[in-house]
Design a protein around this motif. Structure first.
Motif, PDB file in Angstrom:
ATOM      1  N   UNK A   1       0.859  -1.187   0.000  1.00  0.00           N
ATOM      2  CA  UNK A   1       0.000   0.000   0.000  1.00  0.00           C
ATOM      3  C   UNK A   1       0.888   1.227   0.000  1.00  0.00           C
ATOM      4  N   UNK A   2       0.748   2.028  -1.043  1.00  0.00           N
ATOM      5  CA  UNK A   2       1.545   3.245  -1.155  1.00  0.00           C
ATOM      6  C   UNK A   2       0.660   4.459  -0.918  1.00  0.00           C
ATOM      7  N   UNK A   3       1.106   5.313  -0.032  1.00  0.00           N
ATOM      8  CA  UNK A   3       0.389   6.556   0.251  1.00  0.00           C
ATOM      9  C   UNK A   3       1.034   7.698  -0.526  1.00  0.00           C
ATOM     10  N   UNK A   4       0.188   8.538  -1.087  1.00  0.00           N
ATOM     11  CA  UNK A   4       0.688   9.686  -1.832  1.00  0.00           C
ATOM     12  C   UNK A   4      -0.079  10.933  -1.441  1.00  0.00           C
ATOM     13  N   UNK A   5       0.509  12.075  -1.748  1.00  0.00           N
ATOM     14  CA  UNK A   5      -0.092  13.355  -1.376  1.00  0.00           C
ATOM     15  C   UNK A   5       0.959  14.227  -0.729  1.00  0.00           C
ATOM     16  N   UNK A   6       0.504  15.281  -0.110  1.00  0.00           N
ATOM     17  CA  UNK A   6       1.424  16.227   0.522  1.00  0.00           C
ATOM     18  C   UNK A   6       1.796  15.742   1.926  1.00  0.00           C
ATOM     19  N   UNK A   7       2.454  14.589   1.961  1.00  0.00           N
ATOM     20  CA  UNK A   7       2.730  13.895   3.220  1.00  0.00           C
ATOM     21  C   UNK A   7       4.107  14.235   3.746  1.00  0.00           C
ATOM     22  N   UNK A   8       4.162  14.595   5.008  1.00  0.00           N
ATOM     23  CA  UNK A   8       5.447  14.771   5.685  1.00  0.00           C
ATOM     24  C   UNK A   8       5.794  13.481   6.423  1.00  0.00           C
ATOM     25  N   UNK A   9       4.837  12.948   7.152  1.00  0.00           N
ATOM     26  CA  UNK A   9       5.048  11.693   7.857  1.00  0.00           C
ATOM     27  C   UNK A   9       3.692  11.070   8.189  1.00  0.00           C
ATOM     28  N   UNK A  10       3.714   9.782   8.459  1.00  0.00           N
ATOM     29  CA  UNK A  10       2.504   9.037   8.822  1.00  0.00           C
ATOM     30  C   UNK A  10       2.766   8.335  10.139  1.00  0.00           C
ATOM     31  N   UNK A  11       1.918   8.561  11.116  1.00  0.00           N
ATOM     32  CA  UNK A  11       2.131   7.934  12.412  1.00  0.00           C
ATOM     33  C   UNK A  11       1.801   6.447  12.362  1.00  0.00           C
ATOM     34  N   UNK A  12       0.598   6.102  11.992  1.00  0.00           N
ATOM     35  CA  UNK A  12       0.163   4.709  12.035  1.00  0.00           C
ATOM     36  C   UNK A  12      -0.344   4.267  10.659  1.00  0.00           C
ATOM     37  N   UNK A  13       0.125   3.111  10.228  1.00  0.00           N
ATOM     38  CA  UNK A  13      -0.388   2.479   9.015  1.00  0.00           C
ATOM     39  C   UNK A  13      -0.827   1.061   9.373  1.00  0.00           C
ATOM     40  N   UNK A  14      -1.801   0.585   8.653  1.00  0.00           N
ATOM     41  CA  UNK A  14      -2.288  -0.736   9.006  1.00  0.00           C
ATOM     42  C   UNK A  14      -3.112  -1.379   7.920  1.00  0.00           C
ATOM     43  N   UNK A  15      -3.504  -2.604   8.200  1.00  0.00           N
ATOM     44  CA  UNK A  15      -4.345  -3.393   7.308  1.00  0.00           C
ATOM     45  C   UNK A  15      -5.566  -3.873   8.074  1.00  0.00           C
ATOM     46  N   UNK A  16      -6.712  -3.746   7.429  1.00  0.00           N
ATOM     47  CA  UNK A  16      -7.973  -4.250   7.934  1.00  0.00           C
ATOM     48  C   UNK A  16      -8.525  -5.212   6.897  1.00  0.00           C
ATOM     49  N   UNK A  17      -9.489  -6.005   7.311  1.00  0.00           N
ATOM     50  CA  UNK A  17     -10.140  -6.882   6.345  1.00  0.00           C
ATOM     51  C   UNK A  17     -11.618  -7.017   6.674  1.00  0.00           C
ATOM     52  N   UNK A  18     -12.378  -7.307   5.631  1.00  0.00           N
ATOM     53  CA  UNK A  18     -13.810  -7.515   5.806  1.00  0.00           C
ATOM     54  C   UNK A  18     -14.262  -8.648   4.909  1.00  0.00           C
ATOM     55  N   UNK A  19     -14.770  -9.688   5.542  1.00  0.00           N
ATOM     56  CA  UNK A  19     -15.325 -10.827   4.827  1.00  0.00           C
ATOM     57  C   UNK A  19     -16.833 -10.614   4.668  1.00  0.00           C
ATOM     58  N   UNK A  20     -17.448 -11.264   3.678  1.00  0.00           N
ATOM     59  CA  UNK A  20     -18.900 -11.104   3.481  1.00  0.00           C
ATOM     60  C   UNK A  20     -19.694 -11.426   4.734  1.00  0.00           C
ATOM     61  N   UNK A  21     -20.579 -10.526   5.113  1.00  0.00           N
ATOM     62  CA  UNK A  21     -21.418 -10.757   6.272  1.00  0.00           C
ATOM     63  C   UNK A  21     -20.749 -10.531   7.603  1.00  0.00           C
ATOM     64  N   UNK A  22     -19.532 -10.034   7.581  1.00  0.00           N
ATOM     65  CA  UNK A  22     -18.799  -9.825   8.831  1.00  0.00           C
ATOM     66  C   UNK A  22     -18.360  -8.368   8.952  1.00  0.00           C
ATOM     67  N   UNK A  23     -18.073  -7.975  10.173  1.00  0.00           N
ATOM     68  CA  UNK A  23     -17.588  -6.627  10.412  1.00  0.00           C
ATOM     69  C   UNK A  23     -16.127  -6.500   9.984  1.00  0.00           C
ATOM     70  N   UNK A  24     -15.735  -5.285   9.662  1.00  0.00           N
ATOM     71  CA  UNK A  24     -14.336  -5.042   9.339  1.00  0.00           C
ATOM     72  C   UNK A  24     -13.503  -5.216  10.599  1.00  0.00           C
ATOM     73  N   UNK A  25     -12.350  -5.886  10.472  1.00  0.00           N
ATOM     74  CA  UNK A  25     -11.496  -6.116  11.629  1.00  0.00           C
ATOM     75  C   UNK A  25     -10.066  -5.692  11.332  1.00  0.00           C
TER      76      UNK A  25
END
Length: 122
Positions: free
Chosen positions: A22-46
């Protein structure tokens, strides 16, 4: 603002591996937290995994020992190496960035990618 673009999803057999990026672009100086979430059909995002700019990772219990999150701060990119994949890992995986320092000393929060499908099936 900030755009997040994921890549690396696909179809893999149980026990296989995939690497998400995952590449972030824009007028970015720094990013504190990056992460991955997932969502399966019929389930909440985790939350699958998160990592701070200092490199401290946190994982969902069910992926510990199988998934590894890492980041390249210079490239504003986060990775998720997934191994020993199981059918229950099947989901749309989303990249997330939070507490982003933007040029002009503004802070931005809660950015999401468009998602990438990971399917684990024989």
């Amino acid at each position: 603002q900030v755009q997040l673009v994921e890549s690396g999803g696909g179809l893999v057999q149980p026990g296989g591996s995939l690497r998400l990026s995952c590449a972030a672009s824009g007028s970015i100086v720094s990013i504190n937290t990056m992460g991955w979430y997932r969502q399966a059909p019929g389930r909440l995002r985790e939350t699958v995994a998160q990592i701070t700019s200092g490199g401290s990772p946190v994982y969902l219990d069910s992926v510990k020992g199988r998934f590894t999150i890492s980041r390249d701060n210079a490239k504003n990119t986060v990775y998720l190496q997934m191994s020993s994949l199981k059918p229950e890992d099947t989901a749309v995986y989303y990249c997330h960035a939070d507490r982003v320092l933007l040029s002009g000393s503004f802070w931005g929060y809660d950015y999401w990618g468009q998602g990438t499908q990971v399917s684990v099936s024989s």
